[in-house]
Design a protein around this motif. Structure first.
Motif, short mmCIF file in Angstrom:
data_model
loop_
_atom_site.label_atom_id
_atom_site.label_comp_id
_atom_site.label_asym_id
_atom_site.label_seq_id
_atom_site.Cartn_x
_atom_site.Cartn_y
_atom_site.Cartn_z
N LYS A 106 0.72 -2.29 -2.21
CA LYS A 106 -0.07 -1.03 -1.17
C LYS A 106 -0.77 -1.73 -0.21
CE LYS A 106 -3.57 0.17 -4.33
NZ LYS A 106 -3.18 -0.80 -5.54
N ILE A 107 -0.76 -0.93 0.70
CA ILE A 107 -2.08 -1.29 1.75
C ILE A 107 -3.21 -0.56 1.66
CG2 ILE A 107 -2.62 -1.43 4.33
CD1 ILE A 107 0.55 -1.66 4.93
N ASP A 139 -1.49 -6.71 -2.87
CA ASP A 139 -1.84 -5.56 -1.98
C ASP A 139 -2.53 -6.24 -0.73
OD1 ASP A 139 -1.41 -3.61 -3.74
OD2 ASP A 139 -3.48 -3.28 -4.25
N ILE A 140 -2.21 -5.49 0.35
CA ILE A 140 -2.94 -5.93 1.72
C ILE A 140 -4.13 -4.78 1.78
CG2 ILE A 140 -2.54 -5.86 4.15
CD1 ILE A 140 0.57 -5.81 3.55
N VAL A 141 -5.32 -5.77 2.09
CA VAL A 141 -6.64 -4.91 1.92
C VAL A 141 -7.13 -5.24 3.69
CG1 VAL A 141 -8.98 -4.91 1.46
CG2 VAL A 141 -7.22 -5.56 -0.21
N VAL A 142 -7.27 -3.67 4.23
CA VAL A 142 -7.49 -3.71 5.76
C VAL A 142 -9.05 -3.30 5.84
CG1 VAL A 142 -6.95 -2.97 7.77
CG2 VAL A 142 -5.07 -3.34 6.12
N ALA A 196 1.29 -5.01 14.78
CA ALA A 196 2.72 -5.74 14.67
C ALA A 196 2.49 -6.59 13.36
CB ALA A 196 2.77 -6.75 15.93
N GLN A 197 1.39 -7.11 13.05
CA GLN A 197 1.45 -7.95 11.65
C GLN A 197 1.86 -7.39 10.49
OE1 GLN A 197 -2.73 -9.14 10.97
NE2 GLN A 197 -3.40 -7.74 12.62
N PHE A 198 1.67 -5.98 10.39
CA PHE A 198 2.03 -5.09 9.15
C PHE A 198 3.46 -5.30 8.93
CE2 PHE A 198 -2.02 -3.49 10.35
CZ PHE A 198 -2.65 -3.53 9.02
N GLY A 199 4.37 -5.37 9.83
CA GLY A 199 5.78 -5.42 9.58
C GLY A 199 6.36 -6.59 8.56
N GLU A 200 5.69 -8.01 9.17
CA GLU A 200 5.98 -9.18 8.36
C GLU A 200 5.54 -9.03 6.99
OE1 GLU A 200 5.25 -12.55 10.56
OE2 GLU A 200 6.73 -12.00 12.17
N ALA A 254 -2.62 3.33 1.33
CA ALA A 254 -3.51 3.99 0.53
C ALA A 254 -4.80 3.84 1.30
CB ALA A 254 -3.61 3.57 -0.90
N PRO A 255 -5.18 4.84 2.25
CA PRO A 255 -6.35 4.68 2.90
C PRO A 255 -7.56 5.40 2.18
CG PRO A 255 -5.11 6.17 3.93
CD PRO A 255 -4.40 5.79 2.72
#
Length: 440
Positions: free
Chosen positions: A3-4, A44-47, A98-102, A113-114
């Protein structure tokens, strides 16, 4: 599937366009947003508005047994109101999106999941091509989450469901508010005025008929003894209360001597899962939580649980998916008045993540927890060393002791979670730590 995680703790949608930001500064808010790390899983990707220091990230992932190397960290570009917040401008920043596509393909992302589902979360969902697989996206994308986090809308939903709430009015008219407040004050009862897009007691103000009356749950209290004083006060403060005339104002009868409690749920495709329960510590606004705290002792607990589940079912039927807390006030006479709902991650969510993942138990039982934010004169590493030197560091075998749940902010604040086998033991850990560090 991964998840992000989006650490957008402070947004204009959540707290209002005219909100006064915390005195510790926006960078401190950026550090607070790192609490979402307690819910991170492998890949996971953590923003975040401010990427976590390596030392804190290693500390959290070691406790949660998450592979730090598998995580991707994305720091959001700076925009209004400044570094430390996830700016709404991120939703229009093409290079950022754009970076979230790759990344989404590489990490096999299935959902976003914000902390709070706003326009940035929606834009990231589209950019990562997971809008259709993010639970509840349609409802959130149309502003449904913003609607549910309104204190004014909450009262309408609660009344429709027959949920007990404090007597009060919701209005855009300062004269209407003044009539209600003056009537209550003339009868010897205090009222509380709420900005309906604020949280944690921020923006609340208690108006009471006697000097030195209790004013829990508000930053300020004002003694007003006549209808003329009430009229003048509400008229002169209406722009602040109403966010410059953009929002309705909630004004309710203030009930003294209440115990603030909460129940937290996870609303999913499969149903409603209990996620946690506890007591909110107030001094006079939010000063941490105790799990389970005094919630297990209140006589109206079963009724509160029934009411909270009814609200969760209503919210889920509308299409919301994610974490939701229901706040209540256990009155001295017994009944629990439901105070508000928070349709987002809350100040307790990361603590219940910790309880499940670090302690290996359901958040509702097994251990007792006290969580507070306090001041330190040291950095994260030295703060931990002082905790360890005093014999308070978390014992992995006994699963008791103190865990640092938030890194040190620029204003030298950190969050600790004290864990014991009983309420007494957890309080003893917290008391020993309070003696070692200065109070916030």
């Amino acid at each position: 599937m991964s998840k992000i995680l989006l650490g957008n703790i402070l947004t204009a949608e959540l707290v209002g366009e005219g909100a006064r930001y915390p005195s510790e500064g926006l960078e401190g808010i950026g550090i607070c947003s790192q609490r979402v790390l307690w819910g991170a899983d492998d890949f996971d990707i953590v923003v975040l508005p401010i990427a976590p220091a390596r030392e804190f990230a290693e500390y959290v992932t070691d406790l949660t047994q998450t592979d730090l190397q598998s995580l991707a960290f994305v720091e959001t570009p700076v925009g209004y109101p400044g570094r430390g917040t996830v700016s709404a401008a991120c939703a229009r920043n093409r290079s950022f999106l754009a970076q979230f596509g790759e990344l989404a393909v590489e990490h096999k992302v299935s959902k976003v999941a914000p902390y709070y589902f706003d326009q940035v979360a929606a834009a990231i969902s589209h950019a990562a091509r997971v809008a259709e697989t993010t639970p509840g996206f349609g409802f959130a994308d149309e502003g449904g989450v913003r609607m549910l986090n309104s204190k004014a809308h909450f009262r309408a939903i609660a009344r429709a469901a027959g949920i007990p709430i404090a007597e009060g009015v919701v209005t855009t008219d300062p004269d209407h508010a003044a009539d209600y407040a003056a009537q209550e004050i003339a009868a010897g009862r205090a009222v509380i005025v709420k900005q309906h897009r604020q949280c944690g007691g921020n923006g609340n103000e208690v108006l009471h008929p006697l000097p030195d009356d209790e004013a829990i749950g508000a930053l300020t209290a004002v003694h007003l003894s006549s209808k003329h004083e009430v009229l003048w006060h509400l008229a002169s403060n209406w722009p602040r209360y109403s966010d410059g005339g953009r929002e309705r104002v909630v004004i309710e009868s203030y009930v003294p001597g209440c115990l603030p409690v909460y129940l937290e749920f996870n609303l999913s495709h499969d149903g409603i899962q209990k996620f946690g329960r506890g007591e909110m510590l107030m001094s006079p606004t939010n000063d941490g939580i105790a799990v389970p705290g005094g919630i297990t002792e209140i006589s109206g607990y079963e009724g509160f649980r029934t009411d909270a589940l009814k609200l969760a079912e209503t919210v889920r039927s509308l299409g919301y998916r994610g974490f939701m807390s229901v706040d209540g006030m256990a009155t001295p006479s017994g009944p629990v008045l439901v105070n508000e709902i928070n349709v987002r991650d809350g100040g307790s969510t990361h603590v219940h993540h910790l309880a499940e993942r670090v302690l290996g138990i359901a958040a509702q039982g097994g251990k007792h927890i006290v969580t507070k934010v306090r001041h330190t004169d040291h950095n994260f590493s030295d703060t931990r060393k002082r905790i360890e030197a005093n014999g308070l560091d978390f014992d992995h075998a006994a699963k008791t002791g103190v865990i640092v749940t938030m890194a040190v902010t620029p204003s030298q604040k950190f969050e600790y979670t004290a864990i014991g086998n009983s309420a007494t033991e957890a309080t003893e850990f917290a008391t020993a730590l309070e003696e070692e560090f200065h109070s916030a």
